[in-house]
Design a protein around this motif. Structure first.
Motif, short mmCIF file in Angstrom:
data_model
loop_
_atom_site.label_atom_id
_atom_site.label_comp_id
_atom_site.label_asym_id
_atom_site.label_seq_id
_atom_site.Cartn_x
_atom_site.Cartn_y
_atom_site.Cartn_z
N ALA A 102 0.83 -1.21 0.00
CA ALA A 102 0.00 0.00 0.00
C ALA A 102 0.86 1.26 0.00
O ALA A 102 0.57 2.23 -0.72
CB ALA A 102 -0.93 -0.01 1.22
N ALA A 103 1.92 1.25 0.80
CA ALA A 103 2.80 2.43 0.88
C ALA A 103 3.55 2.64 -0.43
O ALA A 103 3.71 3.78 -0.90
CB ALA A 103 3.78 2.27 2.04
N ALA A 104 4.02 1.56 -1.06
CA ALA A 104 4.76 1.68 -2.32
C ALA A 104 3.85 2.15 -3.45
O ALA A 104 4.24 2.99 -4.27
CB ALA A 104 5.41 0.34 -2.67
N VAL A 105 2.63 1.59 -3.49
CA VAL A 105 1.68 2.01 -4.53
C VAL A 105 1.36 3.49 -4.39
O VAL A 105 1.35 4.24 -5.38
CB VAL A 105 0.40 1.15 -4.45
CG1 VAL A 105 -0.70 1.75 -5.32
CG2 VAL A 105 0.68 -0.28 -4.87
N TYR A 106 1.12 3.93 -3.17
CA TYR A 106 0.82 5.34 -2.93
C TYR A 106 2.00 6.22 -3.36
O TYR A 106 1.81 7.27 -3.97
CB TYR A 106 0.53 5.55 -1.45
CG TYR A 106 0.25 6.99 -1.07
CD1 TYR A 106 -0.98 7.57 -1.31
CD2 TYR A 106 1.25 7.77 -0.48
CE1 TYR A 106 -1.23 8.90 -0.98
CE2 TYR A 106 1.01 9.09 -0.14
CZ TYR A 106 -0.23 9.66 -0.39
OH TYR A 106 -0.47 10.97 -0.06
N ALA A 107 3.23 5.78 -3.06
CA ALA A 107 4.42 6.56 -3.41
C ALA A 107 4.64 6.64 -4.92
O ALA A 107 5.25 7.59 -5.41
CB ALA A 107 5.65 5.94 -2.74
N LEU A 108 4.12 5.67 -5.66
CA LEU A 108 4.35 5.63 -7.11
C LEU A 108 3.43 6.56 -7.89
O LEU A 108 3.74 6.90 -9.05
CB LEU A 108 4.18 4.19 -7.63
CG LEU A 108 5.36 3.24 -7.44
CD1 LEU A 108 4.94 1.82 -7.76
CD2 LEU A 108 6.53 3.66 -8.33
N TYR A 109 2.30 6.96 -7.32
CA TYR A 109 1.33 7.74 -8.08
C TYR A 109 1.94 9.00 -8.71
O TYR A 109 1.81 9.24 -9.91
CB TYR A 109 0.14 8.14 -7.19
CG TYR A 109 -0.79 7.00 -6.87
CD1 TYR A 109 -1.07 6.01 -7.80
CD2 TYR A 109 -1.42 6.91 -5.63
CE1 TYR A 109 -1.92 4.96 -7.51
CE2 TYR A 109 -2.28 5.87 -5.32
CZ TYR A 109 -2.52 4.90 -6.27
OH TYR A 109 -3.37 3.87 -5.98
N LYS A 110 2.61 9.81 -7.90
CA LYS A 110 3.14 11.08 -8.40
C LYS A 110 4.22 10.88 -9.46
O LYS A 110 4.14 11.48 -10.55
CB LYS A 110 3.66 11.93 -7.25
CG LYS A 110 4.17 13.30 -7.68
CD LYS A 110 4.62 14.13 -6.48
CE LYS A 110 5.14 15.49 -6.93
NZ LYS A 110 5.61 16.31 -5.77
N PRO A 111 5.25 10.06 -9.21
CA PRO A 111 6.28 9.89 -10.25
C PRO A 111 5.74 9.25 -11.53
O PRO A 111 6.26 9.51 -12.62
CB PRO A 111 7.33 9.00 -9.59
CG PRO A 111 6.66 8.40 -8.41
CD PRO A 111 5.63 9.37 -7.96
N LEU A 112 4.70 8.45 -11.44
CA LEU A 112 4.10 7.88 -12.65
C LEU A 112 3.44 8.97 -13.49
O LEU A 112 3.55 8.99 -14.72
CB LEU A 112 3.09 6.80 -12.29
CG LEU A 112 3.68 5.44 -11.88
CD1 LEU A 112 2.59 4.53 -11.31
CD2 LEU A 112 4.37 4.75 -13.05
N VAL A 113 2.73 9.88 -12.81
CA VAL A 113 2.10 11.00 -13.51
C VAL A 113 3.16 11.88 -14.15
O VAL A 113 3.00 12.34 -15.30
CB VAL A 113 1.22 11.82 -12.54
CG1 VAL A 113 0.75 13.11 -13.20
CG2 VAL A 113 0.02 10.99 -12.08
#
Length: 504
Positions: free
Chosen positions: A64-75
């Motif tokens: 959950a923490a890794a998925v949340y952290a990935l949102y911004k750099p993916l955008v």
């Protein structure tokens, strides 16, 4: 927007398909094990599987923490940051995987010392434990880092599609080998083959889809924010879901009773998944409204979501109350090594699902608003009520008392969240939620009453299906009429939404 919508529907369709296959598996596999090997073996496998799932909690919070952290750099298409996050997640998974291996080894050694399993040597039990833990081992050391990336990019459907293939192969292997009366440890040894197939497909797909991602970045680790708050709540959630089986295993020391309990819980879990499916995809929507500060929209949408959730809860639980005992009579026909007909247990496990879903709308807002830290104490209290209530209930009343403990824990949480969410998030009167909960009880009573009075029995699966269709039709009609009479504004709002969806 079109691409996000496409992925949302793909994820939803494959999610429902996977739930259906999982439900079918939950009924076919125990039926096969009990019919061929007996209730004690089914109880053994069920209790070991539950404990192994507890050991996998050493990774709780990482995903959950890794998925949340990935949102911004993916955008932002920040490849460097994506690689750093995935690499950091991989290192966390490797550390957790080492702990998992130690936990499985300890279970293999200690389980035979505390639970008497007639006809099995300690070595046989250890072999079964290792095979049951194979899926977790592969997840930690090969698949987990790829699963995080697929989830963050809304490609859950890939995981779900491959998981369906795995689950179907798993069912076929167990049923075929059991049909040949193969030793149970051999059955589960061969059943790990689909796990390798699932892992291989997902690894190849992710590597080809994201060839530019470096899974061994040397640019430095990333701290995964909120990992420990999420970890704590996920551990407590898993304890709540699995505690009845674990308590029954070590308290009653009777794997036949554990087998009876797990069969009833399979029915309850299938019902739980049907109701929970309604919340799929809505968490992010509520989160967006909360983040934008659109209080009026939040209040209106939340009331409508409460209405539809409570209506579905009453409807599905009513149908289950009507069908569960005829189902158990047909499903366990021919089982003679344990008594599977327990009217009180059937009522309790179904009613516990009803109590669980009274807090679903409020619990969804806890996740949408990110209130992990703020709800730790309440979740801890709920878990303690379940554990101590289940132990005391089990001592005095057996498996029935264990489920009573689960009911008490959900009653506490229903009351807590009915007060907490209006105060902290929606700023609506507590009486609104209380009134809808009371109406939910009324809907349940009206929906189930005619069938209790008639006391219809089923002599075949055909009559059981007819009874199911009749109860579903009556429950749907009565619940909709009561919603129209007592929640007319929400009824009209939901109807308008549905008409708009159809037009689009």
């Amino acid at each position: 927007m079109a691409e996000r919508t496409k992925r949302f529907f793909s994820n939803a369709v494959w999610s429902y398909a996977l739930q259906l296959v999982t439900i079918v598996s939950g009924f076919l596999v125990p039926r096969t094990l009990i019919g061929v090997y007996g209730s004690e073996v089914n109880g053994l496998v069920s209790s070991l599987s539950q404990i192994v799932s507890y050991i996998t909690l050493v990774e709780a919070g990482i995903s959950a923490a890794a998925v949340y952290a990935l949102y911004k750099p993916l955008v932002e298409e920040d490849l460097s940051m994506i690689s750093r996050i995935v690499t950091s997640a991989k290192k966390f998974y490797y550390k957790s995987g080492a702990i998992f291996v130690v936990g499985v080894a300890l279970l293999a050694v200690l389980y035979p010392l505390f639970v008497d399993v007639s006809g099995f040597t300690g070595l046989q039990i250890a072999i079964i434990v290792v095979f049951l833990g194979a899926s977790g081992f592969l997840d930690f050391f090969t698949l987990a880092k790829y699963r995080v990336l697929l989830t963050a990019t809304q490609r859950n459907w890939v995981i779900q599609a491959v998981s369906i293939v795995y689950r179907v192969l798993y069912i076929v292997i167990i049923m075929v080998l059991a049909g040949f009366h193969a030793p149970i440890e051999a059955v589960y040894g061969v059943a790990i083959v689909p796990i390798f197939i699932r892992t291989g497909i997902l690894v190849v797909y992710t590597r080809r889809k994201f060839p530019q991602v470096d899974y061994s970045s040397k640019e430095g680790d990333i701290d995964l924010a909120q990992r420990w708050d999420v970890f704590y709540l996920q551990v407590l959630s898993a304890v709540q879901s699995g505690a009845p089986v674990v308590i029954a295993t070590f308290l009653l020391n009777d794997l036949g009773s554990v087998s009876v309990l797990t069969v009833y819980l399979y029915v309850a879990n299938a019902l739980l998944q049907i109701c929970a499916a309604l919340g799929n995809g809505t968490q992010a929507s509520f989160g967006d409204v909360i983040a934008r500060g659109q209080m009026e929209t939040l209040q209106r949408t939340y009331k409508e979501f409460q209405t539809v959730t409570y209506t579905l809860n009453a409807l599905t639980v009513a149908v289950c109350l009507v069908l569960i005992m005829p189902f158990m009579a047909l499903y366990t026909d021919g089982f003679t090594d344990a008594n599977y007909i327990n009217l009180l247990l059937g009522f309790l496990v179904t009613f516990n699902v009803f109590l669980y879903h009274l807090k679903t709308p409020q619990g969804l807002l806890v996740l949408s608003a990110g209130l992990y830290h703020e709800t730790r104490i309440q979740t801890t209290i709920q878990t303690l009520i379940l554990i101590f209530g289940g132990i005391l209930g089990g001592i005095f009343f057996g498996v029935d008392g264990i489920i009573v403990g689960a009911c008490l824990s959900n009653i506490y949480r229903d009351i807590d969240l009915a007060i907490f969410i209006p105060w902290k998030v929606t700023h609506t009167p507590v009486s609104d939620t209380v009134r809808r909960i009371v109406l939910c009880f009324v809907k349940l009573g009206v929906a189930v009453a005619p069938f209790i009075i008639l006391n219809v029995s089923c002599s075949s699966w055909a009559t059981w299906i007819v009874l199911g269709l009749a109860s579903a039709a009556w429950s749907t009609a009565s619940c909709l009429v009561l919603t129209w009479l007592f929640e007319h504004d929400q009824y009209a709002g939901l109807l308008s939404r549905m008409k708009g969806l159809v037009r689009r």
